[in-house]
Design a protein around this motif. Structure first.
Motif, PDB file in Angstrom:
ATOM      1  N   MET A 151       0.856  -1.200   0.000  1.00  0.00           N
ATOM      2  CA  MET A 151       0.000   0.000   0.000  1.00  0.00           C
ATOM      3  C   MET A 151       0.875   1.226   0.000  1.00  0.00           C
ATOM      4  O   MET A 151       1.622   1.471  -0.928  1.00  0.00           O
ATOM      5  CB  MET A 151      -0.923  -0.021   1.224  1.00  0.00           C
ATOM      6  N   ARG A 152       0.862   2.056   1.099  1.00  0.00           N
ATOM      7  CA  ARG A 152       1.655   3.269   1.113  1.00  0.00           C
ATOM      8  C   ARG A 152       3.045   3.050   1.701  1.00  0.00           C
ATOM      9  O   ARG A 152       3.911   3.893   1.596  1.00  0.00           O
ATOM     10  CB  ARG A 152       0.927   4.350   1.911  1.00  0.00           C
ATOM     11  N   ASP A 153       3.268   1.921   2.345  1.00  0.00           N
ATOM     12  CA  ASP A 153       4.541   1.668   3.018  1.00  0.00           C
ATOM     13  C   ASP A 153       4.910   0.216   2.829  1.00  0.00           C
ATOM     14  O   ASP A 153       4.189  -0.678   3.255  1.00  0.00           O
ATOM     15  CB  ASP A 153       4.396   1.997   4.516  1.00  0.00           C
ATOM     16  N   ALA A 154       6.044  -0.023   2.207  1.00  0.00           N
ATOM     17  CA  ALA A 154       6.446  -1.398   1.921  1.00  0.00           C
ATOM     18  C   ALA A 154       6.641  -2.215   3.178  1.00  0.00           C
ATOM     19  O   ALA A 154       6.515  -3.437   3.166  1.00  0.00           O
ATOM     20  CB  ALA A 154       7.740  -1.396   1.102  1.00  0.00           C
ATOM     21  N   ASN A 155       6.942  -1.549   4.300  1.00  0.00           N
ATOM     22  CA  ASN A 155       7.176  -2.277   5.546  1.00  0.00           C
ATOM     23  C   ASN A 155       5.892  -2.765   6.192  1.00  0.00           C
ATOM     24  O   ASN A 155       5.934  -3.470   7.189  1.00  0.00           O
ATOM     25  CB  ASN A 155       7.914  -1.372   6.552  1.00  0.00           C
ATOM     26  N   ARG A 156       4.772  -2.403   5.594  1.00  0.00           N
ATOM     27  CA  ARG A 156       3.515  -2.804   6.218  1.00  0.00           C
ATOM     28  C   ARG A 156       3.186  -4.269   5.949  1.00  0.00           C
ATOM     29  O   ARG A 156       2.300  -4.822   6.567  1.00  0.00           O
ATOM     30  CB  ARG A 156       2.369  -1.928   5.717  1.00  0.00           C
ATOM     31  N   LYS A 157       3.858  -4.887   5.027  1.00  0.00           N
ATOM     32  CA  LYS A 157       3.615  -6.300   4.773  1.00  0.00           C
ATOM     33  C   LYS A 157       4.926  -7.043   4.895  1.00  0.00           C
ATOM     34  O   LYS A 157       5.903  -6.722   4.230  1.00  0.00           O
ATOM     35  CB  LYS A 157       3.015  -6.521   3.385  1.00  0.00           C
ATOM     36  N   ARG A 158       4.941  -8.006   5.794  1.00  0.00           N
ATOM     37  CA  ARG A 158       6.163  -8.739   6.042  1.00  0.00           C
ATOM     38  C   ARG A 158       5.942 -10.207   5.680  1.00  0.00           C
ATOM     39  O   ARG A 158       5.193 -10.906   6.357  1.00  0.00           O
ATOM     40  CB  ARG A 158       6.562  -8.632   7.514  1.00  0.00           C
ATOM     41  N   GLY A 159       6.544 -10.653   4.639  1.00  0.00           N
ATOM     42  CA  GLY A 159       6.415 -12.045   4.232  1.00  0.00           C
ATOM     43  C   GLY A 159       7.537 -12.876   4.779  1.00  0.00           C
ATOM     44  O   GLY A 159       8.431 -12.376   5.470  1.00  0.00           O
ATOM     45  N   PRO A 160       7.554 -14.202   4.515  1.00  0.00           N
ATOM     46  CA  PRO A 160       8.605 -15.079   5.000  1.00  0.00           C
ATOM     47  C   PRO A 160       9.958 -14.577   4.533  1.00  0.00           C
ATOM     48  O   PRO A 160      10.165 -14.235   3.376  1.00  0.00           O
ATOM     49  CB  PRO A 160       8.244 -16.439   4.392  1.00  0.00           C
ATOM     50  N   GLY A 161      10.896 -14.511   5.438  1.00  0.00           N
ATOM     51  CA  GLY A 161      12.243 -14.090   5.109  1.00  0.00           C
ATOM     52  C   GLY A 161      12.440 -12.592   5.181  1.00  0.00           C
ATOM     53  O   GLY A 161      13.561 -12.107   5.154  1.00  0.00           O
ATOM     54  N   MET A 162      11.346 -11.808   5.301  1.00  0.00           N
ATOM     55  CA  MET A 162      11.487 -10.359   5.373  1.00  0.00           C
ATOM     56  C   MET A 162      11.859  -9.914   6.774  1.00  0.00           C
ATOM     57  O   MET A 162      12.346  -8.826   6.984  1.00  0.00           O
ATOM     58  CB  MET A 162      10.179  -9.681   4.937  1.00  0.00           C
ATOM     59  N   ALA A 163      11.572 -10.729   7.782  1.00  0.00           N
ATOM     60  CA  ALA A 163      11.936 -10.409   9.151  1.00  0.00           C
ATOM     61  C   ALA A 163      12.198 -11.711   9.885  1.00  0.00           C
ATOM     62  O   ALA A 163      11.562 -12.728   9.621  1.00  0.00           O
ATOM     63  CB  ALA A 163      10.811  -9.624   9.839  1.00  0.00           C
ATOM     64  N   GLU A 164      13.132 -11.671  10.780  1.00  0.00           N
ATOM     65  CA  GLU A 164      13.458 -12.878  11.531  1.00  0.00           C
ATOM     66  C   GLU A 164      12.293 -13.252  12.441  1.00  0.00           C
ATOM     67  O   GLU A 164      11.775 -12.420  13.191  1.00  0.00           O
ATOM     68  CB  GLU A 164      14.715 -12.633  12.366  1.00  0.00           C
ATOM     69  N   LYS A 165      11.889 -14.498  12.409  1.00  0.00           N
ATOM     70  CA  LYS A 165      10.769 -14.961  13.212  1.00  0.00           C
ATOM     71  C   LYS A 165      11.199 -15.069  14.672  1.00  0.00           C
ATOM     72  O   LYS A 165      12.189 -15.705  14.987  1.00  0.00           O
ATOM     73  CB  LYS A 165      10.277 -16.309  12.696  1.00  0.00           C
ATOM     74  N   ALA A 166      10.457 -14.425  15.552  1.00  0.00           N
ATOM     75  CA  ALA A 166      10.779 -14.419  16.970  1.00  0.00           C
ATOM     76  C   ALA A 166       9.733 -15.209  17.741  1.00  0.00           C
ATOM     77  O   ALA A 166       8.583 -15.323  17.328  1.00  0.00           O
ATOM     78  CB  ALA A 166      10.849 -12.987  17.490  1.00  0.00           C
ATOM     79  N   SER A 167      10.145 -15.755  18.873  1.00  0.00           N
ATOM     80  CA  SER A 167       9.258 -16.495  19.756  1.00  0.00           C
ATOM     81  C   SER A 167       9.530 -16.017  21.175  1.00  0.00           C
ATOM     82  O   SER A 167      10.651 -16.142  21.667  1.00  0.00           O
ATOM     83  CB  SER A 167       9.503 -17.998  19.639  1.00  0.00           C
ATOM     84  N   VAL A 168       8.508 -15.435  21.803  1.00  0.00           N
ATOM     85  CA  VAL A 168       8.658 -14.848  23.127  1.00  0.00           C
ATOM     86  C   VAL A 168       7.641 -15.469  24.065  1.00  0.00           C
ATOM     87  O   VAL A 168       6.442 -15.515  23.758  1.00  0.00           O
ATOM     88  CB  VAL A 168       8.453 -13.315  23.070  1.00  0.00           C
ATOM     89  N   LYS A 169       8.106 -15.939  25.213  1.00  0.00           N
ATOM     90  CA  LYS A 169       7.205 -16.543  26.189  1.00  0.00           C
ATOM     91  C   LYS A 169       6.249 -15.469  26.721  1.00  0.00           C
ATOM     92  O   LYS A 169       6.653 -14.359  27.074  1.00  0.00           O
ATOM     93  CB  LYS A 169       8.006 -17.139  27.336  1.00  0.00           C
ATOM     94  N   ILE A 170       4.963 -15.810  26.777  1.00  0.00           N
ATOM     95  CA  ILE A 170       3.951 -14.874  27.259  1.00  0.00           C
ATOM     96  C   ILE A 170       3.866 -14.973  28.777  1.00  0.00           C
ATOM     97  O   ILE A 170       3.646 -16.057  29.321  1.00  0.00           O
ATOM     98  CB  ILE A 170       2.570 -15.173  26.631  1.00  0.00           C
ATOM     99  N   PRO A 171       4.020 -13.871  29.503  1.00  0.00           N
ATOM    100  CA  PRO A 171       3.897 -13.908  30.963  1.00  0.00           C
ATOM    101  C   PRO A 171       2.518 -14.402  31.380  1.00  0.00           C
ATOM    102  O   PRO A 171       1.527 -14.201  30.676  1.00  0.00           O
ATOM    103  CB  PRO A 171       4.112 -12.446  31.376  1.00  0.00           C
ATOM    104  N   PHE A 172       2.447 -15.030  32.553  1.00  0.00           N
ATOM    105  CA  PHE A 172       1.163 -15.540  33.024  1.00  0.00           C
ATOM    106  C   PHE A 172       0.123 -14.426  33.129  1.00  0.00           C
ATOM    107  O   PHE A 172      -1.069 -14.658  32.908  1.00  0.00           O
ATOM    108  CB  PHE A 172       1.336 -16.215  34.384  1.00  0.00           C
ATOM    109  N   ARG A 173       0.566 -13.203  33.482  1.00  0.00           N
ATOM    110  CA  ARG A 173      -0.393 -12.104  33.648  1.00  0.00           C
ATOM    111  C   ARG A 173      -1.093 -11.763  32.336  1.00  0.00           C
ATOM    112  O   ARG A 173      -2.209 -11.236  32.330  1.00  0.00           O
ATOM    113  CB  ARG A 173       0.316 -10.876  34.203  1.00  0.00           C
ATOM    114  N   ASP A 174      -0.426 -12.042  31.192  1.00  0.00           N
ATOM    115  CA  ASP A 174      -1.043 -11.821  29.882  1.00  0.00           C
ATOM    116  C   ASP A 174      -1.722 -13.092  29.372  1.00  0.00           C
ATOM    117  O   ASP A 174      -2.751 -13.029  28.684  1.00  0.00           O
ATOM    118  CB  ASP A 174       0.008 -11.382  28.865  1.00  0.00           C
ATOM    119  N   GLN A 175      -1.142 -14.217  29.726  1.00  0.00           N
ATOM    120  CA  GLN A 175      -1.668 -15.508  29.276  1.00  0.00           C
ATOM    121  C   GLN A 175      -3.090 -15.718  29.761  1.00  0.00           C
ATOM    122  O   GLN A 175      -3.929 -16.300  29.055  1.00  0.00           O
ATOM    123  CB  GLN A 175      -0.755 -16.618  29.801  1.00  0.00           C
TER     124      GLN A 175
END
Length: 506
Positions: free
Chosen positions: A1-25
């Motif tokens: 659309m107006r900003d190429a960074n608005r769509k991130r496909g595979p390989g465009m950003a490193e996939k992260a995995s963050v444990k969700i705190p119990f208070r949010d879980q």
């Protein structure tokens, strides 16, 4: 659309995995079709803002800086994780719609009621923004068309206090219009635990206060006994409520700032307070919810009342809610009640200038005893003040916060049951947020007003949001459609009580 960074496909950003705190879980686990754990925020404009400007600001100030808006939750065994969504598409979270007909308040409330009753699409980040045109629910300049922006987000991403901070960060705010702070941070200072020395010194001091209070009560035993009997046999009497009423009546003998006595009182209520008495708003909620709101209540008038009664705006507003709920029960032909409980969100972490980088939830919920049927204005304000003071001077916020974290850590089959035990002690939730004192703009267009509705849980049927902004107060009501089918009636009653309160000192 107006900003190429608005769509991130595979390989465009490193996939992260963050444990969700119990208070949010916990908020993720509580999500059910009948009670979606979403915060729904509404912003309205009396002119038409530029859609491109709005989306650009949201991308820059919310989506890009906070990774949680680009992640999905993933459950692995008993733990949950935030995981980068491999094909995040910014535009997929935005939609545009047009109100039918005249685009008045009725049409707006109907559309928003439909939206908040439906879950967000599964399998993608849990938020959405809808731009709603053809809005004529407020009188804009020369009666011109305005617009609405509805922001929905799953509670696990962020709490209401930090979400309000985010929304205000989107706006251009004059320094003179800044609110003193967002949300209500009434929890004791110094973190979640005091040092052993502080706790020991406090216990000694509080014990002396308890002894003094009991000694004074013994000196006027007949009056004390009369008060105890009156409290126990208050309207809406139930045998199951006797233990908590006895404890509360005895606690009232002790000063309202005694942390030890107040903490004992709070813990006893959390453990032994029975379900709220059944009335017309009671029952099992369904998926359909409804909203209504009023705006334009004069904040200066409420402040005059607060000053005349040596009180605060929040307490005066809460007193208006008490009067409105009393009147609502009467119009429904219900038996009177001496009091109800409402759950109130409270911050357990300092509320800084901006939202924390990880967002998440830094709140707890406390049970506020709200008196009903009190005709004397000063007595009503005094009773609400006492309830709020006893919460402030106690470790109830920390005890309930520990319960929130603990309930998320137990096997999932027990989590909702534990939450419902506490939730069903109240009829719903109440929030009161002080917003900017002057006008703010968003996308170059003045904001007419803001509101937000927090989710209900268990058998709760009512949510009340009070928001002050630019010299006016708005009140939003969210209800279960099957239990409180006409929230507009209750909203109007609250507005009428505000007007009545503004005339108390005249």
């Amino acid at each position: 659309m107006r900003d190429a960074n608005r769509k991130r496909g595979p390989g465009m950003a490193e996939k992260a995995s963050v444990k969700i705190p119990f208070r949010d879980q916990l908020w993720l686990q509580m999500d059910t079709p009948d009670n979606l754990m979403y915060i729904n925020s509404l912003m309205w404009f009396e002119e038409i803002p530029d859609w491109d400007a709005i989306t650009t600001v949201i991308a820059k100030k919310i989506v890009d800086p906070y990774p949680v808006f680009r992640r999905v939750s993933e459950r692995r065994g008993r733990r949950w994780y935030w995981v980068d969504f491999p094909e995040f598409d910014f535009d997929a979270h935005f939609s545009r719609s047009t109100l039918p007909g005249d685009g008045g308040r009725d049409e707006a409330e109907k559309l928003i009621s439909e939206r908040i009753s439906v879950p967000l699409p599964a399998g993608r980040p849990m938020w959405s923004i809808e731009y709603i045109e053809n809005y004529h629910g407020h009188d804009g300049p020369d009666g011109q068309e305005g617009a609405l922006v509805l922001f929905r987000v799953q509670h696990g991403l962020v709490d209401g206090v930090r979400l309000t901070q985010l929304l205000l960060s989107l706006c251009e705010i004059d320094d003179d219009a800044l609110p003193p702070k967002v949300g209500r941070d009434l929890a004791p200072r110094g973190g979640l635990l005091r040092t052993a020395t502080e706790a020991g010194a406090g216990l000694v001091k509080d014990s002396l206060g308890i002894a003094t209070g009991l000694g004074g009560a013994a000196a006027v035993f007949p009056l004390t006994l009369t008060k105890l009997v009156k409290d126990v046999a208050a309207p809406g009497f139930q045998v199951t409520r006797v233990p908590t009423r006895v404890v509360e009546s005895l606690t009232s003998i002790v000063g309202p700032t005694n942390k030890t006595a107040n903490t004992y009182r709070a813990l006893f209520r959390l453990l032994w307070e029975p379900r709220t008495p059944r009335r017309s708003w009671s029952g099992r909620p369904g998926a359909e919810k409804r909203v209504s709101w009023i705006s334009g209540v004069d904040l200066a008038g409420v402040k005059r009342v607060a000053k005349a009664h040596d009180s605060t705006v929040t307490i005066v507003m809460t007193a208006a809610v008490s009067r409105a709920l009393t009147e609502y029960l009467r119009t429904q032909g219900d038996k009177p009640l001496a009091a109800i409980n409402l759950m109130i969100p409270m911050s357990v972490a300092p509320v800084g200038e901006g939202a924390p980088a990880e967002l998440g939830n830094h709140i707890t919920l406390i049970l506020l005893r709200l008196p009903l049927g009190v005709d004397d204005s000063q007595q009503l304000i005094n009773e609400i003040t006492s309830s709020m003071t006893r919460v402030q001077y106690s470790f109830e916020p920390h005890a309930t916060y520990a319960a929130i974290v603990g309930s998320a850590a137990v096997p999932s089959g027990l989590t909702n049951s534990l939450v419902d035990v506490v939730a069903n002690k109240s009829i719903g939730q109440l929030t009161s947020v002080p917003g900017p004192s002057g006008p703010v703009t968003f996308g170059g267009v003045p904001v007419g007003g803001l509101l937000g509705w927090v989710p209900m849980t268990g058998d709760q049927s009512l949510g009340v949001c009070i928001y002050s902004y630019n010299g006016q107060v708005s009140v939003g009501i969210a209800t279960d459609a099957g239990l409180v089918p006409e929230p507009g009636v209750l909203a109007r009653m609250i507005g009428e009580q505000f007007e009545t309160f503004a005339g108390w000192n005249e």
